[in-house]
Design a protein around this motif. Structure first.
Motif, short mmCIF file in Angstrom:
data_model
loop_
_atom_site.label_atom_id
_atom_site.label_comp_id
_atom_site.label_asym_id
_atom_site.label_seq_id
_atom_site.Cartn_x
_atom_site.Cartn_y
_atom_site.Cartn_z
N GLU A 22 9.30 7.51 15.59
CA GLU A 22 9.12 6.49 16.61
C GLU A 22 8.42 7.04 17.84
OE1 GLU A 22 11.85 3.33 19.17
OE2 GLU A 22 12.66 4.27 17.35
N GLY A 23 7.40 6.33 18.30
CA GLY A 23 6.63 6.75 19.47
C GLY A 23 5.40 7.57 19.14
N ASP A 24 5.32 8.11 17.91
CA ASP A 24 4.15 8.92 17.52
C ASP A 24 2.93 8.04 17.28
OD1 ASP A 24 5.69 11.20 17.61
OD2 ASP A 24 6.07 11.28 15.44
N ILE A 25 1.77 8.56 17.66
CA ILE A 25 0.49 7.91 17.34
C ILE A 25 -0.25 8.81 16.37
CG2 ILE A 25 -1.73 7.12 18.25
CD1 ILE A 25 -0.35 6.41 20.85
N VAL A 26 -0.49 8.31 15.18
CA VAL A 26 -1.09 9.12 14.11
C VAL A 26 -2.13 8.29 13.37
CG1 VAL A 26 0.97 10.57 13.77
CG2 VAL A 26 0.74 8.39 12.52
N GLU A 27 -2.90 8.97 12.51
CA GLU A 27 -3.83 8.30 11.61
C GLU A 27 -3.19 8.24 10.22
OE1 GLU A 27 -8.31 8.94 12.31
OE2 GLU A 27 -7.35 10.82 12.88
N VAL A 28 -3.31 7.09 9.58
CA VAL A 28 -2.68 6.88 8.28
C VAL A 28 -3.75 6.49 7.26
CG1 VAL A 28 -0.96 5.56 6.98
CG2 VAL A 28 -0.54 6.15 9.37
N ILE A 29 -3.73 7.18 6.11
CA ILE A 29 -4.64 6.85 5.02
C ILE A 29 -3.81 6.14 3.94
CG2 ILE A 29 -6.34 7.74 3.39
CD1 ILE A 29 -6.95 8.36 6.35
N LEU A 30 -4.23 4.94 3.57
CA LEU A 30 -3.55 4.15 2.55
C LEU A 30 -4.41 4.08 1.29
CD1 LEU A 30 -2.45 1.13 4.78
CD2 LEU A 30 -1.08 3.16 4.22
N ASP A 31 -3.75 3.85 0.14
CA ASP A 31 -4.55 3.69 -1.07
C ASP A 31 -5.27 2.35 -1.11
OD1 ASP A 31 -2.29 2.11 -1.44
OD2 ASP A 31 -2.13 2.55 -3.59
N PRO A 33 -13.87 7.40 8.87
CA PRO A 33 -14.33 8.72 9.32
C PRO A 33 -15.32 9.36 8.36
CG PRO A 33 -12.07 8.82 8.50
CD PRO A 33 -12.43 7.37 8.57
N VAL A 34 -15.19 9.08 7.07
CA VAL A 34 -16.19 9.45 6.07
C VAL A 34 -16.39 8.23 5.18
CG1 VAL A 34 -15.64 11.91 6.08
CG2 VAL A 34 -14.45 10.41 4.50
N LYS A 35 -17.50 8.20 4.49
CA LYS A 35 -17.80 7.04 3.65
C LYS A 35 -16.71 6.83 2.61
CE LYS A 35 -22.84 6.83 4.02
NZ LYS A 35 -24.12 6.86 3.28
N ARG A 36 -16.35 5.55 2.44
CA ARG A 36 -15.42 5.09 1.42
C ARG A 36 -13.96 5.43 1.70
NH1 ARG A 36 -17.06 7.02 -4.24
NH2 ARG A 36 -16.96 9.06 -3.22
N LEU A 37 -13.68 5.97 2.90
CA LEU A 37 -12.29 6.26 3.26
C LEU A 37 -11.95 5.53 4.56
CD1 LEU A 37 -9.92 8.23 2.28
CD2 LEU A 37 -10.53 9.56 4.30
N VAL A 38 -10.85 4.78 4.59
CA VAL A 38 -10.43 4.02 5.76
C VAL A 38 -9.22 4.71 6.39
CG1 VAL A 38 -9.57 1.81 6.60
CG2 VAL A 38 -11.29 1.87 4.77
N ALA A 39 -9.30 4.93 7.71
CA ALA A 39 -8.20 5.56 8.44
C ALA A 39 -7.65 4.58 9.47
CB ALA A 39 -8.68 6.83 9.14
N HIS A 40 -6.32 4.43 9.51
CA HIS A 40 -5.65 3.50 10.43
C HIS A 40 -4.97 4.31 11.54
CE1 HIS A 40 -5.75 1.90 6.34
NE2 HIS A 40 -5.77 0.68 6.85
N LYS A 41 -5.33 4.04 12.77
CA LYS A 41 -4.62 4.66 13.89
C LYS A 41 -3.44 3.76 14.23
CE LYS A 41 -5.38 6.40 18.60
NZ LYS A 41 -6.37 6.51 19.69
N VAL A 42 -2.22 4.30 14.15
CA VAL A 42 -1.04 3.47 14.34
C VAL A 42 -0.09 4.12 15.33
CG1 VAL A 42 -1.24 2.69 11.94
CG2 VAL A 42 0.41 4.48 12.50
N ALA A 47 0.84 -1.19 0.00
CA ALA A 47 0.00 0.00 0.00
C ALA A 47 0.87 1.25 0.00
CB ALA A 47 -0.93 0.01 1.21
N LYS A 48 0.30 2.30 -0.51
CA LYS A 48 0.98 3.60 -0.53
C LYS A 48 0.35 4.51 0.51
CE LYS A 48 2.04 7.50 -3.60
NZ LYS A 48 1.85 8.06 -4.97
N VAL A 49 1.19 5.23 1.25
CA VAL A 49 0.70 6.17 2.26
C VAL A 49 0.24 7.44 1.54
CG1 VAL A 49 1.25 7.54 4.30
CG2 VAL A 49 2.23 5.25 4.02
N LEU A 50 -1.07 7.72 1.58
CA LEU A 50 -1.63 8.91 0.93
C LEU A 50 -1.68 10.11 1.84
CD1 LEU A 50 -4.63 7.23 -0.93
CD2 LEU A 50 -2.36 7.74 -1.84
N GLY A 51 -1.79 9.87 3.15
CA GLY A 51 -1.88 10.98 4.08
C GLY A 51 -1.63 10.53 5.50
#
Length: 894
Positions: free
Chosen positions: A501-510, A543-552, A484-488
Motif C-alpha cells: 500500500e502506497g507504493d508506485i510501481v510499473e506492472v506488466i500484465l499478460d 516502453p518497448v514495442k509490443r509490451l505494455v507497462a502500467h504505472k499504478v 489478467a496475470k501479473v508477469l512483472g
C-alpha cells in the motif's frame, strides 16, 4: 550516373538477392531516446539487433535519410562534412555473414553498367579489415582474388563498430576507392584518405561489448547468439565517385543549389583549388554551406520537423539561419529561400516525389523562417546597438560575453555578426566569456543526451520480460475489462516481487484493456483489483514495442508477481477520450475544408473533454475563420457521420489518400480511421466513437502561434464543452448585470467604456504635463547663479527625473547657460539626471562629464543629457552639491 540511379541500382541488386526493400524511416528519431535524428542506416533496425523485437524478414535493404549535426561548423570546409546524407544499407538478421556480405558488395561495385552494377574499376578498390580478422582478410584474398598488398589491416578505432553503449558490436571491412594521384599520395587508405575515399562499411556484428568509453576502451564480453550484417554505403560519396566530381557539394542533387546561389550573389565558386579546410576560400565555404543547409532544411521540413527553439526544431532553425547568414555575407540582402528551395526540390524529387506534392507546406515553413530571421537580424541589430551604447556610456571598450551569448542564444544573432558590428563601432567582444557560456550550454546538452542514452540502456528489464513472456495481449479496442496475470513488477526500473500500500510501481500484465499513450491520445485511467487488492492506474506506456507497462499506485492490500487481477478501464474516462480523439479528426478535416489542403496536422494531444491540434499555417485565424472552422466541425457532428476502421497495407492507405502524421513511423499494415468516408481519412491507432454525433458539442476555446508557420487550435468536447459554454454564459450574465445592459448591447457598451477610459487617460496625461510645466517654471525661476550659470538642483522621488530635468531646462532662457540636476532615491539607492542647454555647452559644460564627476567616473549619456546611479540613498544631496561645485570650477577654468 545520377544519384537517384545509384540508389535504384543498389535497391535492385539486393532485392534480386533475396532482400526485402524497407522504406526509409522519417528523419526524426521518434523511437530512440538517444537521438534527435536518424544518423545511420541501421537505426530503424536496432530493436532487431538488440533482441527487443523479432525481425519480420531475415534480409533487408534500405536507403535511409540521415542527419548529423555535431560537426555543423565544419560543413563546407572539407569534402567530407555534410549535414543531410543518405545511407545505402543491406542487413542480415542471423542469415548470411561475412563471405556473402563481401561478395554482394564486390559484385555490385564491379558489375558492368549494362548488367545493373556500378562499373567501377576493380583495381582501384582497396578494402580494409580489422587487424585480428583473418577470416575477412582471407575472403578478400582467396574468394575475391585481391592481392595482399591491397588489403589493409587497421586497428579497433577505424575498423571495429559498436553503438557506443554495451550491446552488439563487431569488426568492419571498409571499401575505399583510389581517386588518383591528383588527390594525394599512393599507398592505400592507411597513407592518404583524401586520395582513397571510403564509400562502404561492412559491419560483421558478431560480439557483445561491455562498459567503456571512446571507440577502443571497452571489453569484448563474448559472441552474439546470432551473427548479423549491417552495412552502410554513403550515397553521396558513391555519387561523387561515379559522377567524377571532387566532393559531395558537386553532385547532381547539390550542385544546382550552389550554382543558383552564385547567380544570386554574383560570387564565383571554385576559388579554392584544394579541399583542405585551411585552404578553402571563405566564399567557397559559404556557397557550400548554403547548398548543404538548404537541402537539409528541405528534407527536415518534408519529414515534419518545424522551426522552434528546442530539440529538433532548434536544429532546423539553426541550419536555416546559417544558410541565410551565409548568403547575406556574400552580399545578397533579399529573401533567398524562394529562389533556392525550388531548386533543391527539383534536385531531390526524383528520389522523394512527396517533396513536390507537399512543397506548398514545406515552402510555408522555410520562407516564413527566413522572413522571421530577417526581422530578428533587424531587432538584434537594435539590441546590439543599445548594448554598445551602454558599454560606451560606462566608458568601456568591450562587449561582455554574456551579452554576446544572449544575442546568440535568445535572439539567434550569429556571433560573427556581433563581432563584425561591434568592431564597426569601435568595440571588441569578450569572446572568451562567450565561448565559455557556449561550452556550458553544450555540456548541458551532452548531459541531457547521456540521460537519454542511460534511459535507452534501462530498457533491458522490459526487454527481458518481453523475451520471457512474449508480447502483451492488448485488447483495448475490444473491451474495457479483462482478467489478467501479473508477469512483472518494476520499482524505479528494477524488478521486484511485491508492492504494498502506497507504493508506485510499473506492472506488466499478460493481457490489458488499457489504452497505452500514443498517437497524441492520453493513456486510460482505471483500476487493478483482486482479493484484498486495490490499485489505481496512473499511466500506461509502451516502453518497448509490443509490451505494455502500467504505472499504478497500490491503494490497498498487496500486489505480487503471478497474481491474477481484474483490469478495468474507467468507462467515463474512455467515453471522454473517444469523443476528444474523434473530435481531433473532425477539427483537422474542418481546418482543411476552410483553409485548404496545406493546413496539415503536425501534432496533437487529446484527453477526455479536451483536444489540441497543431497545424501548418503562417498567420493567425480571424474570428470569422475560427467561427467557420467551429461551424464546419459541428455540422459534421450533427450529420451523424459513420466512423469506420479498416486495416490495410501502408501502400494502399496512401493510394486512397489517408493522412499520416509527419515524423511517425508506421508498420506495413496500418489502421485507417474514416469519418464520413473520404471527408476525414487518417492513419490512427486511437480509440474513437462509432458515429460523429457521439462527439457531442465541439467548442473552439483558443487559437495561438507555437512557432514560425505553425498554429495551435484547442477545443472542448462532450460534457466539458457544455461546461465551457456554461462558464461563458455566466460571465456574460455577470457583465450584463454589472453594466445594466441587455446582452445584445454588451459589445457596444464595453467599447464605449473603453473609449471613455482612454479619453480620461489622455486628459490625465495632459493635466500632468501642465502641472509638471508649472512646477518646472517655478524651479527655473528660483535657479541659483553659479559663476554666471543658472543652476537648479532638485531632490524629487515622485516624478520621472529625466522628464522633470528636461522641463526645467526648457524654462531657462536660451541665452543664459543653464544646468539642471535632479536626484531621486529608490530601493535604498540614489540616482541622478543632469541636463544642460546649448548656451551651457558653449561655455564648456557637458552633462556626461558632470554625472561622471558626481559618480567618480561612472555614468553615461550625452553632452545634453546624462544619468548615473547606484550610490547609497543618503548621498543624494551630496550628488547635487558635487554637480554645482563642478560647474563652478569648469566655468572658472579650474
Amino acid at each position: 550516373m545520377r544519384t537517384a540511379e545509384v540508389k535504384r541500382r543498389f535497391l535492385a541488386h539486393f532485392e534480386k538477392n533475396g532482400h526485402t526493400v524497407v522504406p526509409s524511416a522519417p528523419l526524426p528519431a521518434i523511437d530512440d531516446p538517444n537521438l534527435l535524428f536518424i544518423n545511420a542506416g541501421m537505426v530503424q533496425f536496432v530493436p532487431y539487433f538488440l533482441g527487443q523485437a523479432e525481425p519480420p524478414h531475415s534480409r533487408a535493404v534500405s536507403v535511409q535519410k540521415c542527419i548529423r549535426t555535431p560537426d555543423i561548423d565544419e560543413v563546407g570546409k572539407t569534402s567530407r562534412h555534410g549535414t543531410f546524407f543518405q545511407m545505402n544499407g543491406n542487413f542480415s538478421f542471423g542469415d548470411y555473414f561475412k563471405s556473402q556480405a563481401i561478395r554482394f558488395a564486390w559484385d555490385l561495385c564491379t558489375m558492368p553498367l549494362d548488367k545493373g552494377g556500378y562499373g567501377m574499376d576493380p583495381d582501384r578498390i582497396w578494402p580494409t579489415v580489422y587487424f585480428e580478422d583473418d577470416e575477412a582478410f582471407d575472403i578478400w584474398e582467396r574468394e575475391i582474388g585481391l592481392p595482399k598488398e591491397r588489403i589493409t589491416r587497421l586497428g579497433k578505432g577505424p575498423n571495429f563498430w559498436s553503438m557506443g553503449i554495451p550491446g552488439p558490436c563487431g569488426p568492419c571491412s571498409e571499401l575505399f576507392y583510389d581517386r588518383g594521384p591528383q588527390y594525394g599520395q599512393a599507398g592505400g587508405p592507411a597513407v592518404d584518405e583524401d586520395r582513397y575515399m571510403e564509400f562502404w562499411n561492412l559491419v560483421f556484428m558478431q560480439n557483445i561489448r561491455g562498459e567503456g568509453s571512446g571507440k577502443e576502451d571497452y571489453p569484448i564480453l563474448g559472441d552474439l547468439p546470432k551473427k548479423n550484417i549491417d552495412t552502410g554505403m554513403g550515397l553521396e560519396r558513391m555519387a561523387s565517385i561515379l559522377q567524377g566530381v571532387d566532393n559531395l557539394y558537386e553532385i547532381d542533387e547539390v550542385r544546382p543549389i550552389l550554382d543558383r546561389a552564385t547567380e544570386l550573389t554574383g560570387v564565383k565558386y571554385g576559388v579554392s583549388k584544394s579541399q583542405v579546410a585551411a585552404e578553402s576560400h571563405p566564399n567557397d565555404v559559404r556557397l557550400r554551406v548554403i547548398a548543404d543547409h538548404v537541402r537539409t532544411g528541405l528534407m527536415l521540413i518534408g519529414d515534419g520537423v518545424t522551426p522552434s527553439n528546442e530539440g529538433r526544431g532548434y536544429v532546423l532553425r539553426r541550419i536555416l539561419r546559417r544558410a541565410v547568414r551565409a548568403i547575406r555575407l556574400l552580399g545578397f540582402e533579399e529573401p533567398a529561400f524562394p529562389h533556392l528551395f525550388p531548386v533543391a526540390r527539383d534536385c531531390m524529387a526524383p528520389s522523394y516525389p512527396e517533396l513536390e506534392s507537399d512543397y506548398e507546406r514545406i515552402s510555408q515553413y522555410a520562407y516564413g523562417e527566413e522572413e522571421a530571421f530577417l526581422s530578428t537580424l533587424r531587432a538584434g541589430t537594435t539590441i546590439l546597438d543599445t548594448a554598445v551604447k551602454e558599454v560606451k556610456g560606462e566608458g568601456g571598450s568591450e562587449l561582455p560575453g554574456k551579452r554576446a551569448f544572449e544575442l546568440h542564444d535568445t535572439y539567434g544573432f550569429p556571433i560573427d555578426l556581433t563581432l563584425e558590428m561591434a568592431a564597426e563601432q569601435g568595440l571588441t567582444v569578450d569572446e572568451k566569456g562567450f565561448r565559455a557560456l557556449m561550452t556550458e550550454q553544450r555540456q548541458r546538452a551532452k548531459a541531457d543526451a547521456a540521460s537519454r542514452k542511460s534511459a535507452h540502456a534501462d530498457k533491458s528489464a522490459y526487454t527481458s520480460l518481453l523475451t520471457e513472456n512474449g508480447p502483451t495481449d492488448w485488447v483495448a479496442y475490444e473491451t474495457l475489462e479483462s482478467e489478467a496475470k501479473v508477469l512483472g513488477i518494476l520499482a524505479d526500473g528494477a524488478p521486484v516481487d511485491r508492492a504494498g500500500e502506497g507504493d508506485i510501481v510499473e506492472v506488466i500484465l499478460d493481457r490489458t484493456p488499457f489504452y497505452a499513450e500514443s498517437g497524441g491520445q492520453h493513456a486510460d485511467a482505471g483500476t487493478l483489483t483482486g482479493p484484498g487488492l486495490s490499485a489505481e492506474v496512473l499511466d500506461v506506456q509502451r516502453p518497448v514495442k509490443r509490451l505494455v507497462a502500467h504505472k499504478v499506485r497500490v491503494t490497498g492490500g498487496e500486489l505480487g508477481v503471478g497474481q491474477t487481477v481484474h483490469a478495468a478501464v474507467d468507462p467515463e474516462w474512455r467515453i471522454g477520450a473517444r469523443q476528444a480523439h474523434s473530435g481531433t479528426h473532425v477539427v483537422h478535416a474542418a481546418l482543411r475544408q476552410v483553409l485548404g489542403p496545406s493546413a496539415l496536422q503536425s501534432g496533437s494531444f487529446n484527453r477526455p473533454g479536451y483536444l489540441r491540434l497543431d497545424f501548418s499555417w503562417r498567420k493567425g485565424l480571424s474570428n470569422t475563420t475560427r467561427s467557420e472552422v467551429e461551424e464546419v466541425a459541428n455540422l459534421a457532428v450533427r450529420k451523424d457521420l459513420p466512423v469506420a476502421v479498416e486495416y490495410m497495407p501502408l501502400g494502399r492507405a496512401r493510394e486512397i489518400g489517408a493522412l499520416a502524421l509527419f515524423g511517425e513511423t508506421y508498420d506495413e499494415e496500418v489502421r485507417v480511421v474514416e469519418i464520413g468516408g473520404e471527408w476525414s481519412r487518417e492513419l490512427c491507432g486511437g480509440t474513437h466513437v462509432s458515429h460523429s454525433s457521439q462527439i457531442g458539442p465541439l467548442v473552439v476555446t483558443a487559437e495561438s502561434s507555437v512557432g514560425s508557420g505553425q498554429r495551435r487550435i484547442e477545443a472542448a468536447t462532450g460534457i466539458e464543452a457544455y461546461q465551457y459554454l456554461a462558464r461563458e454564459r455566466d460571465l456574460v450574465t455577470r457583465i450584463s448585470e454589472e453594466l445594466g445592459a441587455p446582452r445584445g448591447e454588451l459589445a457596444e457598451r464595453v467599447s464605449a467604456l473603453v473609449k471613455r477610459l482612454k479619453d480620461a487617460e489622455r486628459a490625465s496625461e495632459k493635466l500632468t504635463e501642465r502641472l509638471l510645466g508649472a512646477e518646472a517654471a517655478e524651479y527655473a525661476a528660483r535657479a541659483a547663479d553659479v559663476a554666471g550659470v543658472a543652476f537648479v538642483a532638485v531632490l524629487d522621488d515622485d516624478k520621472d527625473s529625466r522628464k522633470l530635468s528636461q522641463a526645467i531646462r526648457d524654462h531657462i532662457p536660451s541665452t543664459r547657460p543653464g544646468v539642471v540636476a535632479v536626484a531621486a532615491t529608490k530601493g535604498g539607492k540614489a540616482s541622478l539626471v543632469v541636463t544642460v542647454n546649448a548656451a551651457a555647452k558653449s561655455a564648456g559644460l557637458s552633462a556626461k562629464e558632470l554625472v561622471k564627476a558626481a559618480f567618480s567616473g561612472r555614468g553615461g549619456g550625452s553632452d545634453d543629457v546624462a544619468q548615473g546611479g547606484g550610490a547609497p540613498a543618503s548621498e543624494a544631496k551630496g550628488l547635487l552639491s558635487t554637480v554645482g561645485e563642478r560647474v563652478g570650477r569648469i566655468v572658472a577654468g579650474e
